[in-house]
Structure formats: C-alpha cells, structure tokens
Design an enzyme around this catalytic site. Structure first.
Site, mmCIF file in Angstrom:
data_model
loop_
_atom_site.group_PDB
_atom_site.id
_atom_site.type_symbol
_atom_site.label_atom_id
_atom_site.label_comp_id
_atom_site.label_asym_id
_atom_site.label_seq_id
_atom_site.Cartn_x
_atom_site.Cartn_y
_atom_site.Cartn_z
ATOM 1 N N HIS A 103 0.829 -1.203 0.000
ATOM 2 C CA HIS A 103 0.000 0.000 0.000
ATOM 3 C C HIS A 103 0.865 1.254 0.000
ATOM 4 O O HIS A 103 0.553 2.241 -0.669
ATOM 5 C CB HIS A 103 -0.916 0.009 1.233
ATOM 6 N N ARG B 227 1.910 -9.234 -0.322
ATOM 7 C CA ARG B 227 2.527 -8.073 -0.953
ATOM 8 C C ARG B 227 2.634 -6.883 -0.017
ATOM 9 O O ARG B 227 3.275 -5.883 -0.336
ATOM 10 C CB ARG B 227 1.737 -7.674 -2.203
ATOM 11 N N CYS C 193 -3.475 -4.660 -15.376
ATOM 12 C CA CYS C 193 -3.964 -3.534 -14.577
ATOM 13 C C CYS C 193 -3.339 -3.500 -13.189
ATOM 14 O O CYS C 193 -3.770 -2.747 -12.324
ATOM 15 C CB CYS C 193 -5.489 -3.557 -14.462
#
Length: 544
Positions: free
Chosen positions: A183, A442, A479
């Site tokens: 993030h 992630r 994307c």
C-alpha cells in the site's frame, strides 16, 4: 554508503533525513477513578471521533487510498473490539489502558496469523494510537511537520499517513518494510513521491543525514558527493526523453493503450487530462466500503452513469465487487477465516451472495445503455474456466455486452486457453498474481523481497496468458502496479499484453519508455527476462 531496496517510479530525490516519531508511551496500569459506564462512554466517544476523522481523510485522499483508509475507519466500530474495551474497563482499567490493550490484543493476533492478516496489524496499531491520543488530548504520531523539505524514513507507513504525505515537503520516502506492490508503494506512486521501499538497513541512517534516492536504480546513497548527485541527475535526464501526451505507441507504431486505475467517478476527468485513453480498472468496492447495506440498483446506476458520461467514447473496464480479505463488508459476511487472502473473496464471495452481484450487473448494464462509453465488465479472483463460465453467463443474462475476468490466481494462467475460450478478455492483476505465485503477502515487510513482479515465475504466467490471448484473438491487459514500472511495462508488452492500466502519474514515464522500443525488441527483452532465475537478474538482463 550505498543501500539497496526497491524503487517506486524512476525519479531521484536529495535531502536531509527525518524519522517518523516513536509511538505514544504505553498507558500506565493505574486503576480508574471514575465509574465504569462514564469511562466506557469516553472510549466510545474517542473511537467515534477517530472514525469520523479517518472517514474525512479517506474522502480527501480519494483514489486507492480512500478504500484503504475507510477500512481503517471501520475497525473502530468492530463489535468484538468494543466488547473487549468494555470488559477491561469493568475490570478496573482506564479508557486509555483498555483501548491500548484491546487494540494490542488484535494486533498480536493478526501478527501471529501471518499472511494478509499480519499486514493489517500496521493498520490496527495506527488506529489504536489515534484513539489513545484522542483520549489524552494530544496529537497522534504522524508525519513530522518541519520548516524545510525532507526525506522521510519509516518502518512502514499506515495508510492514513501515506495518503497525507505533502509532496511540497516530503522530497522522498524510505521504508524499512514493504515491497513494490505494498500500500505504501502504491500510494507513493499515485502522489508522484520518489520512494525506495524494503531498505532493511535504513534504521542505521542518523537523523539529519543527507541522502540521495534513485528510484530507477533502487538505491539510497548516504552522504552523497556532488559527483553522485550529478551522475544521478544525468541518469534521470537519460530516462526522460520527453514524449508529448498522446496514445501509447511503440517505436514501430504498434498501439498499446494506456488506461487508468481509479476508485471513483471523480478521478476520471483528471486521469483523462493526464492522457488516459480510458479506464482500465474501476474499483467499484469503494462505493460499498463502510455501508451497512448494499447500495440500491438505482444508487449504483447513477454512479456508473456519471463515470460513463465522463468517459464517453472511451473504454471503461469495471471490476465487480472485490470483497473479502482486506476489504471486509458488513452486508457481505465471509465468516471467521484464519487466512482471508486465501478465503472467500472476489468472485467467490459474490457467488455465495449472488443477489449482490446480480444487482451490480443490472446497474452497470442500465448505466451502459443510457451512455456512450465502451463498457467492459470483469470479475475478480477468477480461478478457472468454471468460474469464468459462471460469470460470463450471469453477465450476459443481465445485459452486459463485454464480459471478462481478472487473472490474479496462478490457476487462471495455467488454464488460460480454456478461460479465454469463454471470457471476452482477461486483465492481469499483477499485485495479487505475484503474491499468490510466491506465497508472499505483498504488504508484509518480512517477505517484501519475494513480492516482486519481475520474478521469472510471475513473468512465465503472464506469458501463458499472453500466448492464450494471441491464440484466441482476445485482448489481454495488465492492470496491476507492474504496468507503472516503465521497463517492466515494455517486457509485459513483449509477453503479450495488449493494453496497460496504471496510476495516472505513471503515464509520462511509461509512454516515453514504450516509444523507445519496437514490438520485436520488446519480445526480445521478454525472452531475456524469462531466462533469468531471480527478479534482480531479470532486471539486469533487461537493462543490459
């Protein structure tokens, strides 16, 4: 001294280091002197104030940050947490101590679970600090305010802090944890801030030390010389052979549309001004986050129509509700899950709660019928041909003209031929595809080095999807945040990607890089990257 990490973007930054302040002191264990009900009401009021503050921050932040911060806001109203705070107060604790212990308990539980839940420990810890600060009447720890620009060093940033970074003051960002798809990295890229994440030795850099960040190289130079800065600026100039705003095009004229990732209709106009040729990912869950009940068909239709009107004549790819994992929704319960990232999320969740999906498809099709955009609709987290067939049939039944799927689960790539025999298109979500391929969350700093979309294993899965797209004659887009890495974008095209969707701030760098390569050269670079055994080796091969 030269430190290595993962660069976000391709820019450079030079400036003095400022560290994120230490957390608030732990509240002492002194017993309360007020009655339990009054103390509990103090805690509830502070929780409510923090929830409202975070909701307002989310509204101001917009984009990717909005949904992340809204999720933080929802944590303050969790019934189990409120019950825990009450029981601790009734046992004699002050509101400050009860809130601290309740949030710490949840934080430690998430850390023990590992994976995606462990990443949310950063968020829950930040919310707890904000509530304790509110009870004490002090400012919560956050990004420092100074009278001069600086480079910020942090272990990692909570979403609210990352979203609040002032690009006029923060020259660059260094984090000890995090990876290229965390993030923190995503929000830094969206704000155009030069960042190096996953710099494990950054804790040794003293406050006030001058550092040089080179995101293109993924390096931090401590106490750089004038020659170091000059060389970095020359590398930056070499990367920026300016290409005017226009269509994404390779050197041989091959068209590669550059599309935007957005979270709401309000972001579309700005993306188009920056050169977006359409919308490659509209994250519809931001319309749902924080809602106790699902928006009605009419409410959804109005929002979709607003976006489609702004994007008249252009492609708009709508992702149906991606619920579960780090995006819990009150009206779409998934039950207790030890590892939500591997649980009931994406198409799995909406298949169980099919009425929510049917309403959404109805609203999208109705908005499409009354506007002039080229609307494509895709389902998230599709694992195989069975799920692809389920979604495409349901979409057709509700009047959707172009129905596709997101490839984020490795099994979808392994079954690419079957999936593209059913779906009208595939869009590769490289963030999730990477974490599931490498079994590395992630957003979890301890495994950040694994969560790298340059990994040859990830690239091989992309190639499977690209090859299936060529054989079926159907488009395969990307994307995920990998599309915003200019050199990796060229490799993705070489692997078969026919369009790229990213944060609008990345358009210039990606457009410029694409223009330097023919399709034949992109394919040659892809072959070199696939021959590597590590992400670092893949990068090196392509740079050479």
């Amino acid at each position: 001294m030269l430190l290595n990490g993962t660069g976000v973007g391709r820019g450079i930054a030079v400036g003095p280091v400022i560290r994120m302040p230490d957390p608030l002191p732990i509240p002492d264990e002194a017993e309360r002197t007020t009655d339990a009900e009054s103390e509990y009401l103090r805690a509830v009021a502070a929780l409510g104030d923090v929830a409202r503050d975070l909701t307002e921050r989310a509204r101001r932040a917009g984009g990717e940050a909005e949904g992340v911060i809204l999720t933080q806001s929802m944590m303050t109203q969790d019934p189990a947490l409120l019950d825990d705070v009450r029981s601790r107060i009734e046992a004699g604790s002050t509101a400050e101590r009860a809130v601290f212990e309740a949030f710490s308990s949840v934080r430690h539980m998430l850390l023990a679970l590992g994976g995606s839940p462990a990443d949310r420990a950063v968020d829950i810890g930040d919310v707890g600090q904000r509530v304790v600060a509110r009870l004490r009447g002090v400012q919560p720890p956050g990004v420092p305010e100074t009278d001069h620009p600086f480079v910020l060093i942090a272990g990692d940033l909570a979403p609210a802090d990352a979203a609040a970074l002032d690009i006029g003051q923060v020259l660059g960002l260094i984090t000890v944890g995090g990876g290229p798809t965390s993030h923190t990295a995503i929000l830094a890229r969206s704000k155009g801030i030069v960042a190096i994440v996953g710099v494990t030795d950054a804790t040794d850099i003293a406050q006030g030390t001058t550092v040089l960040l080179d995101a293109g190289e993924g390096t931090v130079t401590v106490d750089p010389t004038a020659d170091d800065v000059t060389a970095a600026r020359q590398r930056l100039v070499a990367r920026r052979v300016a290409v005017p705003v226009g269509p994404g095009t390779l050197a041989d004229g091959t068209r590669i549309p550059l599309l935007a990732n957005i979270g709401g209709p309000g972001e579309a106009a700005a993306a188009l001004e920056l050169g977006a040729e359409g919308i490659g990912l509209f994250r519809t869950e931001l319309l749902f986050l924080g809602a106790r009940t699902a928006p009605t068909v009419a409410e959804q239709q109005a929002e979709y129509a607003r976006l489609f009107t702004i994007c008249a004549g252009k492609r708009v790819v709508v992702r149906t509700l991606d619920a579960g994992s780090d995006k819990p929704l009150e009206f779409l319960p998934t039950g207790q899950e030890e590892n939500p990232a591997l649980g009931l999320r994406g198409i799995r969740a909406t298949r169980v709660h099919e009425s929510v999906l049917r309403d959404q498809l109805t609203a999208i099709a109705a908005a499409d019928a009354e506007t002039d955009a080229d609307v494509w609709v895709m389902a998230p987290m599709v694992a195989d041909a069975d799920e692809a067939g389920y979604f495409v049939r349901l979409a057709r039944e509700h009047g959707v003209r172009v129905a596709g799927v997101m490839a984020e689960v490795p099994s979808c790539a392994l079954m690419a031929g079957q999936v593209l025999g059913i779906a009208d298109f595939v869009s590769i979500g490289t963030n999730d595809l990477t974490q599931y391929t490498l079994a590395a969350d992630r957003r979890l700093g301890s495994v950040a080095s694994y969560a790298d979309p340059w990994h040859p294993a990830v690239l091989r899965l992309v190639k499977m999807l690209g090859d299936a797209g060529v054989q079926s004659g159907r488009p395969v887009g990307v994307c995920g945040e990998a599309a915003a890495d200019p050199m990796l974008a060229v490799v993705l095209v070489g692997l078969g990607a026919t369009s790229l969707s990213m944060a609008p701030s990345a358009f210039d760098a990606v457009r410029t890089e694409l223009r330097q390569h023919t399709l034949e050269h992109a394919r040659a670079l892809a072959v070199r990257a696939l021959s590597a055994s590590t992400p670092a080796e893949a990068r090196a091969f392509v740079r050479e």
